[in-house]
Design an enzyme around this catalytic site. Structure first.
Site, PDB file in Angstrom:
ATOM      1  N   TRP A 102       1.036  -1.275  -0.113  1.00 13.80           N
ATOM      2  CA  TRP A 102       0.369   0.173   0.034  1.00 13.80           C
ATOM      3  C   TRP A 102       0.800   1.475   0.192  1.00 13.80           C
ATOM      4  O   TRP A 102       1.107   1.990  -0.568  1.00 13.80           O
ATOM      5  CB  TRP A 102      -0.955  -0.338   1.477  1.00 13.80           C
ATOM      6  CG  TRP A 102      -1.832  -1.652   0.965  1.00 13.80           C
ATOM      7  CD1 TRP A 102      -1.920  -2.209   2.152  1.00 13.80           C
ATOM      8  CD2 TRP A 102      -2.793  -1.700   0.052  1.00 13.80           C
ATOM      9  NE1 TRP A 102      -3.023  -3.272   1.983  1.00 13.80           N
ATOM     10  CE2 TRP A 102      -3.550  -2.198   0.790  1.00 13.80           C
ATOM     11  CE3 TRP A 102      -3.744  -0.869  -1.264  1.00 13.80           C
ATOM     12  CZ2 TRP A 102      -4.380  -2.464  -0.368  1.00 13.80           C
ATOM     13  CZ3 TRP A 102      -4.141  -1.374  -1.895  1.00 13.80           C
ATOM     14  CH2 TRP A 102      -5.000  -2.149  -2.022  1.00 13.80           C
ATOM     15  N   ASP A 172      -1.658   6.159   6.713  1.00 14.44           N
ATOM     16  CA  ASP A 172      -2.678   5.853   5.967  1.00 14.44           C
ATOM     17  C   ASP A 172      -2.782   4.475   6.975  1.00 14.44           C
ATOM     18  O   ASP A 172      -1.748   3.766   7.293  1.00 14.44           O
ATOM     19  CB  ASP A 172      -2.807   5.004   4.333  1.00 14.44           C
ATOM     20  CG  ASP A 172      -3.531   3.571   4.347  1.00 14.44           C
ATOM     21  OD1 ASP A 172      -4.579   3.565   4.604  1.00 14.44           O
ATOM     22  OD2 ASP A 172      -2.968   3.263   3.387  1.00 14.44           O
ATOM     23  N   LYS A 196     -12.428  -2.112   6.634  1.00 15.02           N
ATOM     24  CA  LYS A 196     -11.785  -3.097   8.064  1.00 15.02           C
ATOM     25  C   LYS A 196     -12.069  -2.955   9.081  1.00 15.02           C
ATOM     26  O   LYS A 196     -12.477  -4.249   9.714  1.00 15.02           O
ATOM     27  CB  LYS A 196     -10.130  -2.940   7.289  1.00 15.02           C
ATOM     28  CG  LYS A 196      -9.073  -3.371   6.050  1.00 15.02           C
ATOM     29  CD  LYS A 196      -8.892  -2.436   5.301  1.00 15.02           C
ATOM     30  CE  LYS A 196      -8.161  -3.040   3.882  1.00 15.02           C
ATOM     31  NZ  LYS A 196      -8.002  -2.341   3.482  1.00 15.02           N
TER      32      LYS A 196
HETATM   33  C1  LIG Z   1      -6.979  -2.107   2.000  1.00 21.58           C
HETATM   34  C2  LIG Z   1      -6.308  -0.631   2.243  1.00 21.58           C
HETATM   35  C3  LIG Z   1      -5.704   0.498   0.706  1.00 21.58           C
HETATM   36  C4  LIG Z   1      -6.810   0.029   0.299  1.00 21.58           C
HETATM   37  O1  LIG Z   1      -7.943   0.831   0.457  1.00 21.58           O
HETATM   38  P1  LIG Z   1      -9.004   0.656  -0.340  1.00 21.58           P
HETATM   39  O2  LIG Z   1     -10.321   1.358   0.290  1.00 21.58           O
HETATM   40  O3  LIG Z   1      -9.829  -0.485  -1.390  1.00 21.58           O
HETATM   41  O4  LIG Z   1      -8.833   1.748  -1.678  1.00 21.58           O
HETATM   42  C5  LIG Z   1      -4.791   1.063   0.982  1.00 21.58           C
HETATM   43  N1  LIG Z   1      -3.965   1.173   2.104  1.00 21.58           N
HETATM   44  C6  LIG Z   1      -4.313  -0.188   3.473  1.00 21.58           C
HETATM   45  C7  LIG Z   1      -2.920   0.585   4.555  1.00 21.58           C
HETATM   46  C8  LIG Z   1      -4.933  -1.112   3.435  1.00 21.58           C
HETATM   47  O5  LIG Z   1      -5.295  -1.965   4.162  1.00 21.58           O
END
Ligand SMILES: *Cc1c(COP(=O)(O)O)cnc(C)c1O
Length: 360
Positions: A102, A172, A196
């Site tokens: 990511w 993030d 999540k």
């Molecule tokens: C799942 C995830 C993403 C992607 O998220 P989307 O909402 O599908 O764009 C980005 N960063 C991390 C750390 C993730 O776990």
């Protein structure tokens, strides 16, 4: 069929209590005669939901008054572009820490809008640790420093935050928001997709310090500017109404559980059950350096591919689903977000013990 224990990395399992409330309110939300997904986002009933969601999130994360909370769309992946589009204008350069898939995606997106300096990376060991970060490594002129505090795919976690001086820290938090206590004051921007640890996919949380608003590059599409969403209280266009409503229910659920601090303790206990077993098993092995183990995503392997496959198959049949690891790590991964009860982890470990004794 009975509900199973779902170890999916995302979209992930939801608290059963929340699903039951949503089911009960599906046809008639609080005497409105409609479902939440049929309401105008300008209606009093929906505005109350949106306001409550923000109020609860502020309370849960202790978000200071000089931070704005946005409920956007496009997932964390859209934030990979929104962050540089909105902040890079300052000095045209930003620092990134590369701790996994990511982070890499965030880096390649940011490169479209300015100069990206990767200050540290753990790619030399397939991202099984978090690189050491010292203040001197960061460029004091950078517009921001970007980190991924929990790496969903590789199962690593920042156990401390880097000191970036006056440079705003952007995080993030897609897979760790609300799982442990974070001091929001330490960040310029926190963003997270909901699927999540919060609710259904479709809503993305952004928490942004006010002084970072209004610096977007001139080419920034209207929908990708933070300021327009702040000015319109996340209702510049139709927000992801139903996802936001479920997020509100999850925030209420978390508050009833005692809040983030109480949840962190449960999460630490849950992770410890699994890691203690991995540390003492002859066959199952964790893939991450101990110090940097995630509380949310736990990757592990058996000695052979055949055993991995047999385990996943038998676990699925026994009601432990979505344990297959990401292809870049292989083996298994158990994602144990807030909604996963202690019982689910305990039962998984019992199942692993059994599997081990039958295969040794
Ligand atoms: C799942 C995830 C993403 C992607 O998220 P989307 O909402 O599908 O764009 C980005 N960063 C991390 C750390 C993730 O776990």
């Amino acid at each position: 069929m009975a509900r199973v224990f779902n170890f999916s990395a995302g979209p992930a399992m939801m608290p059963e209590e929340v699903l039951k409330i949503a089911a009960g309110e599906m046809l008639d939300y609080q005497n409105t005669g409609t479902s939440v997904m049929e309401m105008s986002h300008r209606s009093n009933a929906f505005i109350a939901i949106a306001n409550d969601a923000e109020k609860l999130l502020r309370e849960l994360m202790d978000i200071p008054a000089n931070y704005k909370v946005l409920f956007l769309q496009g997932g964390a992946s859209t934030q990979f572009a929104m962050v540089p589009l909105n902040l890079m204008g300052e000095n045209g350069k930003a620092d990134y820490v590369n701790t996994g898939m990511w982070s890499k995606k965030a880096i390649s997106e940011a490169k479209k809008y300015g100069k990206v300096n990767v200050v540290a990376t753990s790619d030399d060991k397939n991202f099984n640790y978090i690189p050491a970060l010292k203040k001197e490594m960061f460029d004091p002129q950078a517009a921001y420093v970007h980190i991924t505090p929990n790496n969903t795919i590789f199962g690593t976690r920042f156990t401390s935050l880097p000191d970036t001086g006056n440079v705003p820290l952007v995080a993030d938090m897609s897979s760790c928001i609300l799982s442990e206590v974070y001091d929001v004051n330490k960040f310029g921007i926190i963003y997270a997709g909901a699927q999540k640890n919060i609710g259904p996919a479709g809503v993305t949380i952004v928490i942004i310090r006010e002084d970072l608003l209004g610096k977007e590059l001139p080419v920034t599409p209207t929908m990708l500017g933070y300021k327009v969403h702040v000015e319109n209280e996340s209702m510049y266009n139709t927000p992801p109404c139903y996802s936001l409503y479920i997020a509100k229910l999850v925030f209420e659920w978390l508050k009833n559980k005692g809040g983030v601090k109480a949840m962190q303790k449960i999460n630490e206990d849950k992770a410890a059950i699994l890691y203690d077993f991995l540390d003492n098993s002859k066959q199952f092995k964790g893939t991450v350096e101990k110090e940097f183990r995630s509380l949310m995503n736990v990757p592990f392997v058996l000695p052979t591919e055949d055993l991995n496959n047999a385990f996943i198959k038998q676990a699925t049949a026994a009601g432990f689903i979505n344990l297959k690891g990401h292809r870049s790590v292989g083996g298994m991964r158990a994602s144990i977000y807030n909604a996963m009860p202690v019982e689910g982890v305990q039962k998984l470990v019992d199942f692993m013990k059994n599997f081990e004794s039958q295969n040794s």
